[in-house]
Design a protein around this motif. Structure first.
Motif, PDB file in Angstrom:
ATOM      1  N   UNK A  94    -103.444  11.428 -82.727  1.00  0.00           N
ATOM      2  CA  UNK A  94    -102.756  10.330 -83.412  1.00  0.00           C
ATOM      3  C   UNK A  94    -102.500   9.200 -82.420  1.00  0.00           C
ATOM      4  N   UNK A  95    -103.106   8.052 -82.676  1.00  0.00           N
ATOM      5  CA  UNK A  95    -103.001   6.926 -81.736  1.00  0.00           C
ATOM      6  C   UNK A  95    -101.647   6.234 -81.856  1.00  0.00           C
ATOM      7  N   UNK A  96    -100.932   6.188 -80.738  1.00  0.00           N
ATOM      8  CA  UNK A  96     -99.619   5.560 -80.662  1.00  0.00           C
ATOM      9  C   UNK A  96     -99.752   4.250 -79.894  1.00  0.00           C
ATOM     10  N   UNK A  97     -99.509   3.150 -80.563  1.00  0.00           N
ATOM     11  CA  UNK A  97     -99.496   1.850 -79.887  1.00  0.00           C
ATOM     12  C   UNK A  97     -98.152   1.635 -79.201  1.00  0.00           C
ATOM     13  N   UNK A  98     -98.202   0.955 -78.068  1.00  0.00           N
ATOM     14  CA  UNK A  98     -96.958   0.781 -77.300  1.00  0.00           C
ATOM     15  C   UNK A  98     -95.918  -0.050 -78.039  1.00  0.00           C
ATOM     16  N   UNK A  99     -96.335  -0.884 -78.968  1.00  0.00           N
ATOM     17  CA  UNK A  99     -95.373  -1.704 -79.713  1.00  0.00           C
ATOM     18  C   UNK A  99     -94.892  -1.042 -80.991  1.00  0.00           C
ATOM     19  N   UNK A 100     -95.444   0.121 -81.319  1.00  0.00           N
ATOM     20  CA  UNK A 100     -95.198   0.717 -82.640  1.00  0.00           C
ATOM     21  C   UNK A 100     -93.814   1.330 -82.791  1.00  0.00           C
ATOM     22  N   UNK A 101     -93.168   1.703 -81.652  1.00  0.00           N
ATOM     23  CA  UNK A 101     -91.904   2.435 -81.730  1.00  0.00           C
ATOM     24  C   UNK A 101     -90.853   1.808 -80.823  1.00  0.00           C
ATOM     25  N   UNK A 102     -89.607   2.115 -81.113  1.00  0.00           N
ATOM     26  CA  UNK A 102     -88.485   1.586 -80.330  1.00  0.00           C
ATOM     27  C   UNK A 102     -88.217   2.521 -79.154  1.00  0.00           C
ATOM     28  N   UNK A 103     -88.544   2.044 -77.965  1.00  0.00           N
ATOM     29  CA  UNK A 103     -88.381   2.858 -76.764  1.00  0.00           C
ATOM     30  C   UNK A 103     -87.007   2.645 -76.162  1.00  0.00           C
ATOM     31  N   UNK A 104     -86.361   3.725 -75.808  1.00  0.00           N
ATOM     32  CA  UNK A 104     -85.060   3.625 -75.149  1.00  0.00           C
ATOM     33  C   UNK A 104     -85.211   3.165 -73.706  1.00  0.00           C
ATOM     34  N   UNK A 105     -86.263   3.626 -73.046  1.00  0.00           N
ATOM     35  CA  UNK A 105     -86.457   3.315 -71.631  1.00  0.00           C
ATOM     36  C   UNK A 105     -87.007   1.912 -71.420  1.00  0.00           C
ATOM     37  N   UNK A 106     -87.820   1.432 -72.346  1.00  0.00           N
ATOM     38  CA  UNK A 106     -88.473   0.136 -72.185  1.00  0.00           C
ATOM     39  C   UNK A 106     -88.442  -0.636 -73.507  1.00  0.00           C
ATOM     40  N   UNK A 107     -87.261  -1.032 -73.969  1.00  0.00           N
ATOM     41  CA  UNK A 107     -87.155  -1.685 -75.281  1.00  0.00           C
ATOM     42  C   UNK A 107     -87.880  -3.022 -75.352  1.00  0.00           C
ATOM     43  N   UNK A 108     -88.098  -3.649 -74.210  1.00  0.00           N
ATOM     44  CA  UNK A 108     -88.750  -4.962 -74.222  1.00  0.00           C
ATOM     45  C   UNK A 108     -90.221  -4.892 -74.645  1.00  0.00           C
ATOM     46  N   UNK A 109     -90.804  -3.715 -74.636  1.00  0.00           N
ATOM     47  CA  UNK A 109     -92.194  -3.560 -75.064  1.00  0.00           C
ATOM     48  C   UNK A 109     -92.300  -3.516 -76.581  1.00  0.00           C
ATOM     49  N   UNK A 110     -91.295  -3.002 -77.245  1.00  0.00           N
ATOM     50  CA  UNK A 110     -91.354  -2.721 -78.682  1.00  0.00           C
ATOM     51  C   UNK A 110     -91.430  -3.993 -79.515  1.00  0.00           C
ATOM     52  N   UNK A 111     -92.151  -3.908 -80.624  1.00  0.00           N
ATOM     53  CA  UNK A 111     -92.178  -4.977 -81.603  1.00  0.00           C
ATOM     54  C   UNK A 111     -90.827  -5.023 -82.324  1.00  0.00           C
ATOM     55  N   UNK A 112     -90.357  -6.211 -82.734  1.00  0.00           N
ATOM     56  CA  UNK A 112     -89.085  -6.278 -83.468  1.00  0.00           C
ATOM     57  C   UNK A 112     -89.052  -5.402 -84.722  1.00  0.00           C
ATOM     58  N   UNK A 113     -90.211  -5.143 -85.309  1.00  0.00           N
ATOM     59  CA  UNK A 113     -90.274  -4.315 -86.519  1.00  0.00           C
ATOM     60  C   UNK A 113     -90.706  -2.875 -86.211  1.00  0.00           C
ATOM     61  N   UNK A 114     -90.606  -2.475 -84.958  1.00  0.00           N
ATOM     62  CA  UNK A 114     -91.048  -1.138 -84.555  1.00  0.00           C
ATOM     63  C   UNK A 114     -90.219  -0.053 -85.238  1.00  0.00           C
ATOM     64  N   UNK A 115     -90.850   1.118 -85.406  1.00  0.00           N
ATOM     65  CA  UNK A 115     -90.176   2.251 -86.027  1.00  0.00           C
ATOM     66  C   UNK A 115     -89.261   2.953 -85.019  1.00  0.00           C
ATOM     67  N   UNK A 116     -88.157   3.520 -85.487  1.00  0.00           N
ATOM     68  CA  UNK A 116     -87.395   4.420 -84.609  1.00  0.00           C
ATOM     69  C   UNK A 116     -88.231   5.665 -84.309  1.00  0.00           C
ATOM     70  N   UNK A 117     -87.976   6.281 -83.172  1.00  0.00           N
ATOM     71  CA  UNK A 117     -88.785   7.423 -82.751  1.00  0.00           C
ATOM     72  C   UNK A 117     -88.686   8.599 -83.709  1.00  0.00           C
ATOM     73  N   UNK A 118     -87.623   8.657 -84.503  1.00  0.00           N
ATOM     74  CA  UNK A 118     -87.489   9.763 -85.446  1.00  0.00           C
ATOM     75  C   UNK A 118     -88.638   9.766 -86.450  1.00  0.00           C
ATOM     76  N   UNK A 119     -89.230   8.602 -86.712  1.00  0.00           N
ATOM     77  CA  UNK A 119     -90.384   8.532 -87.616  1.00  0.00           C
ATOM     78  C   UNK A 119     -91.556   9.304 -87.029  1.00  0.00           C
ATOM     79  N   UNK A 120     -91.761   9.193 -85.727  1.00  0.00           N
ATOM     80  CA  UNK A 120     -92.827   9.936 -85.060  1.00  0.00           C
ATOM     81  C   UNK A 120     -92.517  11.433 -85.062  1.00  0.00           C
ATOM     82  N   UNK A 121     -91.243  11.772 -84.868  1.00  0.00           N
ATOM     83  CA  UNK A 121     -90.829  13.178 -84.916  1.00  0.00           C
ATOM     84  C   UNK A 121     -91.140  13.789 -86.275  1.00  0.00           C
ATOM     85  N   UNK A 122     -90.769  13.093 -87.327  1.00  0.00           N
ATOM     86  CA  UNK A 122     -90.975  13.609 -88.681  1.00  0.00           C
ATOM     87  C   UNK A 122     -92.460  13.762 -88.998  1.00  0.00           C
ATOM     88  N   UNK A 123     -93.278  12.821 -88.521  1.00  0.00           N
ATOM     89  CA  UNK A 123     -94.706  12.907 -88.797  1.00  0.00           C
ATOM     90  C   UNK A 123     -95.336  14.087 -88.064  1.00  0.00           C
TER      91      UNK A 123
END
Length: 217
Positions: A94-123
C-alpha cells in the motif's frame, strides 16, 4: 490433510460444510462460496460441489499505487473485500504518500487535508481481517518532492523543482535519515506491519550535491 491457507468446501442438499486449515483458509473458502452464489427462485442458491483448494504460490499480492490519498475510501475496502481477497491474495503493498497523513514528528510535511493516522490503522486492520498482510510502501530517496518542499536543504540537486525525477534526497545527509526514520516509526506504529517496502524508484542526478559529487552514483 490441508496445507496452510487451504480449505475444503462441501455443498450438499443437507447443508454446507467449510473446513479451513487456518484462519486464512476459512476466509478463502468463504470467498469461494460467495463466488458460487447465484440468484435462485427462492433467493440465493448454490449448486452442489466438493472443492479442496490450496495455494500453489506462497506470496500472492497486489500493489495499490497512490493508496494513501484514498485511505478512507470505501472503494479501497471494496477492492480488499471483493477483488484482492476474492482472488485469494495474501499481500497488499500500500503506497503511502508523505503528504497523505498527519505526522506527529514532522507535521510540516503533511497536507492541510491529510488524514489522521488512525485512518491508516483502520485500513491495515481491515486488510488483515481478509487475510492480507499489509505492507506500507514509501519513496525514500527518489520521488521525495513532498519532503524536499518542507526541507529544501536535503535535496541532492537544489535545482530539482519542475523536474520530478530530480526530487532526490541526499541519503548521506544525517538529517535525511532522521526524517525518514521518524516517519517510518509512525507508519510502523500505526499499522503494526511486519515489513515496509522502501522504494528507490525513478532516480536522476545522483551524486551532484557537495557531499556526494565525488562518488559514483
Amino acid at each position: 490433510a490441508l496445507v496452510p491457507e487451504g480449505y475444503a468446501l462441501s455443498v450438499r442438499p443437507q447443508g454446507i460444510l467449510l473446513a479451513g486449515s487456518d484462519g486464512a483458509g476459512l476466509v478463502y473458502g468463504m470467498q469461494t462460496l460467495r463466488q458460487l452464489l447465484r440468484a435462485g427462485s427462492n433467493g440465493a442458491a448454490v449448486r452442489e460441489v466438493l472443492i479442496e483448494d490450496r495455494p500453489d504460490v506462497g506470496t500472492r499480492g497486489f500493489y495499490l499505487e497512490r493508496g494513501g490519498v484514498n485511505a478512507a475510501s470505501q472503494d479501497v475496502r471494496r477492492l480488499i473485500r471483493d477483488t484482492y481477497s476474492m482472488a485469494k491474495a495474501n499481500l497488499l503493498i500500500f503506497e503511502v504518500g508523505w503528504k497523505d497523513f498527519r505526522w506527529k514528528s514532522r507535521p510540516e510535511i503533511s497536507d492541510p487535508k491529510a488524514f489522521p493516522l488512525v485512518v491508516l490503522t483502520e485500513l491495515a486492520e481491515y486488510a488483515r481481517a481478509y487475510s492480507l498482510d499489509f505492507v506500507p510502501v514509501v519513496h525514500a530517496v527518489g520521488r521525495t518532492a513532498e519532503i524536499l518542499e518542507a526541507y529544501p536543504g536535503l535535496a541532492e540537486n537544489p535545482d530539482w523543482k519542475g523536474k520530478p525525477y530530480d526530487a532526490v534526497a541526499c541519503i548521506r545527509n544525517p538529517e535525511t535519515l532522521r526524517v525518514h526514520f521518524e516517519l517510518l516509526d509512525e507508519i510502523i506504529g500505526a499499522t503494526r506491519c511486519g515489513k515496509v517496502h522502501i522504494s528507490h524508484d525513478e532516480l536522476a542526478n545522483l551524486g551532484v550535491c557537495p557531499v556526494c559529487r565525488k562518488e559514483d552514483p
